[in-house]
Write a protein that holds these residues in place. Sequence first.
Motif, PDB file in Angstrom:
ATOM      1  N   TRP A   1       0.843  -1.183   0.000  1.00  0.00           N
ATOM      2  CA  TRP A   1       0.000   0.000   0.000  1.00  0.00           C
ATOM      3  C   TRP A   1       0.883   1.239   0.000  1.00  0.00           C
ATOM      4  O   TRP A   1       2.056   1.181   0.357  1.00  0.00           O
ATOM      5  CB  TRP A   1      -0.951   0.011   1.200  1.00  0.00           C
ATOM      6  CG  TRP A   1      -0.277   0.152   2.526  1.00  0.00           C
ATOM      7  CD1 TRP A   1      -0.050   1.308   3.208  1.00  0.00           C
ATOM      8  CD2 TRP A   1       0.297  -0.881   3.338  1.00  0.00           C
ATOM      9  NE1 TRP A   1       0.618   1.056   4.385  1.00  0.00           N
ATOM     10  CE2 TRP A   1       0.850  -0.284   4.489  1.00  0.00           C
ATOM     11  CE3 TRP A   1       0.394  -2.268   3.194  1.00  0.00           C
ATOM     12  CZ2 TRP A   1       1.475  -1.013   5.486  1.00  0.00           C
ATOM     13  CZ3 TRP A   1       1.034  -2.986   4.188  1.00  0.00           C
ATOM     14  CH2 TRP A   1       1.554  -2.365   5.322  1.00  0.00           C
ATOM     15  N   ASP A   2       0.313   2.363  -0.407  1.00  0.00           N
ATOM     16  CA  ASP A   2       1.005   3.648  -0.335  1.00  0.00           C
ATOM     17  C   ASP A   2       0.761   4.212   1.049  1.00  0.00           C
ATOM     18  O   ASP A   2      -0.379   4.410   1.452  1.00  0.00           O
ATOM     19  CB  ASP A   2       0.474   4.599  -1.413  1.00  0.00           C
ATOM     20  CG  ASP A   2       0.911   4.172  -2.803  1.00  0.00           C
ATOM     21  OD1 ASP A   2       2.051   3.710  -2.954  1.00  0.00           O
ATOM     22  OD2 ASP A   2       0.114   4.311  -3.740  1.00  0.00           O
ATOM     23  N   TRP A   3       1.831   4.489   1.772  1.00  0.00           N
ATOM     24  CA  TRP A   3       1.704   4.834   3.187  1.00  0.00           C
ATOM     25  C   TRP A   3       2.429   6.112   3.583  1.00  0.00           C
ATOM     26  O   TRP A   3       2.307   6.550   4.724  1.00  0.00           O
ATOM     27  CB  TRP A   3       2.217   3.681   4.049  1.00  0.00           C
ATOM     28  CG  TRP A   3       3.620   3.265   3.742  1.00  0.00           C
ATOM     29  CD1 TRP A   3       4.014   2.345   2.800  1.00  0.00           C
ATOM     30  CD2 TRP A   3       4.820   3.747   4.335  1.00  0.00           C
ATOM     31  NE1 TRP A   3       5.383   2.236   2.781  1.00  0.00           N
ATOM     32  CE2 TRP A   3       5.909   3.087   3.714  1.00  0.00           C
ATOM     33  CE3 TRP A   3       5.084   4.675   5.334  1.00  0.00           C
ATOM     34  CZ2 TRP A   3       7.229   3.325   4.063  1.00  0.00           C
ATOM     35  CZ3 TRP A   3       6.407   4.915   5.682  1.00  0.00           C
ATOM     36  CH2 TRP A   3       7.461   4.243   5.051  1.00  0.00           C
ATOM     37  N   THR A   4       3.172   6.726   2.686  1.00  0.00           N
ATOM     38  CA  THR A   4       3.934   7.909   3.090  1.00  0.00           C
ATOM     39  C   THR A   4       3.053   9.153   3.016  1.00  0.00           C
ATOM     40  O   THR A   4       1.924   9.109   2.529  1.00  0.00           O
ATOM     41  CB  THR A   4       5.185   8.113   2.216  1.00  0.00           C
ATOM     42  OG1 THR A   4       4.802   8.656   0.955  1.00  0.00           O
ATOM     43  CG2 THR A   4       5.954   6.813   2.014  1.00  0.00           C
ATOM     44  N   ASP A   5       3.598  10.276   3.456  1.00  0.00           N
ATOM     45  CA  ASP A   5       2.883  11.552   3.379  1.00  0.00           C
ATOM     46  C   ASP A   5       3.191  12.293   2.080  1.00  0.00           C
ATOM     47  O   ASP A   5       2.899  13.481   1.968  1.00  0.00           O
ATOM     48  CB  ASP A   5       3.253  12.446   4.572  1.00  0.00           C
ATOM     49  CG  ASP A   5       2.675  11.916   5.873  1.00  0.00           C
ATOM     50  OD1 ASP A   5       1.637  11.242   5.849  1.00  0.00           O
ATOM     51  OD2 ASP A   5       3.282  12.184   6.932  1.00  0.00           O
ATOM     52  N   GLY A   6       3.800  11.614   1.120  1.00  0.00           N
ATOM     53  CA  GLY A   6       4.171  12.217  -0.160  1.00  0.00           C
ATOM     54  C   GLY A   6       5.562  11.817  -0.599  1.00  0.00           C
ATOM     55  O   GLY A   6       6.005  12.156  -1.690  1.00  0.00           O
ATOM     56  N   CYS A   7       6.257  11.090   0.250  1.00  0.00           N
ATOM     57  CA  CYS A   7       7.625  10.659  -0.038  1.00  0.00           C
ATOM     58  C   CYS A   7       7.649   9.426  -0.934  1.00  0.00           C
ATOM     59  O   CYS A   7       6.612   8.885  -1.299  1.00  0.00           O
ATOM     60  CB  CYS A   7       8.352  10.340   1.268  1.00  0.00           C
ATOM     61  SG  CYS A   7       8.578  11.770   2.351  1.00  0.00           S
ATOM     62  N   ILE A   8       8.852   8.993  -1.249  1.00  0.00           N
ATOM     63  CA  ILE A   8       9.097   7.790  -2.033  1.00  0.00           C
ATOM     64  C   ILE A   8       9.823   6.819  -1.113  1.00  0.00           C
ATOM     65  O   ILE A   8      10.926   7.123  -0.638  1.00  0.00           O
ATOM     66  CB  ILE A   8       9.947   8.120  -3.272  1.00  0.00           C
ATOM     67  CG1 ILE A   8       9.201   9.115  -4.162  1.00  0.00           C
ATOM     68  CG2 ILE A   8      10.326   6.846  -4.024  1.00  0.00           C
ATOM     69  CD1 ILE A   8      10.057   9.787  -5.216  1.00  0.00           C
ATOM     70  N   ALA A   9       9.216   5.674  -0.832  1.00  0.00           N
ATOM     71  CA  ALA A   9       9.773   4.724   0.127  1.00  0.00           C
ATOM     72  C   ALA A   9      10.244   3.448  -0.556  1.00  0.00           C
ATOM     73  O   ALA A   9       9.599   2.940  -1.485  1.00  0.00           O
ATOM     74  CB  ALA A   9       8.737   4.385   1.189  1.00  0.00           C
ATOM     75  N   VAL A  10      11.377   2.950  -0.068  1.00  0.00           N
ATOM     76  CA  VAL A  10      11.966   1.691  -0.524  1.00  0.00           C
ATOM     77  C   VAL A  10      12.367   0.896   0.721  1.00  0.00           C
ATOM     78  O   VAL A  10      12.253   1.386   1.841  1.00  0.00           O
ATOM     79  CB  VAL A  10      13.206   1.957  -1.423  1.00  0.00           C
ATOM     80  CG1 VAL A  10      12.808   2.641  -2.718  1.00  0.00           C
ATOM     81  CG2 VAL A  10      14.267   2.779  -0.698  1.00  0.00           C
ATOM     82  N   THR A  11      12.861  -0.326   0.530  1.00  0.00           N
ATOM     83  CA  THR A  11      13.346  -1.096   1.677  1.00  0.00           C
ATOM     84  C   THR A  11      14.651  -0.482   2.181  1.00  0.00           C
ATOM     85  O   THR A  11      15.314   0.293   1.476  1.00  0.00           O
ATOM     86  CB  THR A  11      13.597  -2.569   1.304  1.00  0.00           C
ATOM     87  OG1 THR A  11      14.692  -2.631   0.387  1.00  0.00           O
ATOM     88  CG2 THR A  11      12.356  -3.233   0.701  1.00  0.00           C
ATOM     89  N   ASP A  12      15.057  -0.858   3.370  1.00  0.00           N
ATOM     90  CA  ASP A  12      16.291  -0.325   3.941  1.00  0.00           C
ATOM     91  C   ASP A  12      17.513  -0.716   3.104  1.00  0.00           C
ATOM     92  O   ASP A  12      18.404   0.103   2.880  1.00  0.00           O
ATOM     93  CB  ASP A  12      16.475  -0.801   5.385  1.00  0.00           C
ATOM     94  CG  ASP A  12      15.470  -0.176   6.337  1.00  0.00           C
ATOM     95  OD1 ASP A  12      14.657   0.664   5.900  1.00  0.00           O
ATOM     96  OD2 ASP A  12      15.501  -0.549   7.530  1.00  0.00           O
ATOM     97  N   GLY A  13      17.566  -1.966   2.647  1.00  0.00           N
ATOM     98  CA  GLY A  13      18.684  -2.399   1.805  1.00  0.00           C
ATOM     99  C   GLY A  13      18.744  -1.612   0.515  1.00  0.00           C
ATOM    100  O   GLY A  13      19.832  -1.205   0.065  1.00  0.00           O
TER     101      GLY A  13
END
Length: 179
Positions: free
Chosen positions: A148-160
Amino acid sequence: MRTKLIVLFIVAVSLFAYTKVMARIGSGLPPADAPPEQRADLIRVYKSERRMVLFRSDAAISAYQISLGSAADAGPKQREGDEKTPEGRYEIDWRNPKSVAHLSLHISYPNPNDQHHAEVNGYPPGGSIMIHGLPNGWGLLGGIHRLWDWTDGCIAVTDGEMRDIWARVPDHTPIDIMP
């Protein structure tokens, strides 16, 4: 029933406290820069595909599946709090190794056009749009965050993936965010 509510309350408070503590601890040491021939000179984000690609000399060198702002499909970011991901040409203008999320690269939103549009319409444009990993302490979720899209407008990836991106993307790298 009362016991279940008490347990649920304790779990919720514990998760909140864990998140706050991990946010203060930070991401640890960021990775070293990649060799020059492995560094990107352009980032392209395809919002509708939930995909980000790093380029060097017009050749794709790495691609990532991403999560976006929770209202990303409703068009470009227009104001603070709309939970949309911006669209347009920006650049990576600074980085935060002590981010609340696992490392973060700041996107230069709002640009002058974004600021003007927001001012004309009488609201603040917002800011703090980043490429980042998962919230500190939640890295074990890995790719599940993409459900799902969960950020407030950012672009999220895994930590690795964020460690790889951090090493490959120098400051001032242009980023094109497309619908």
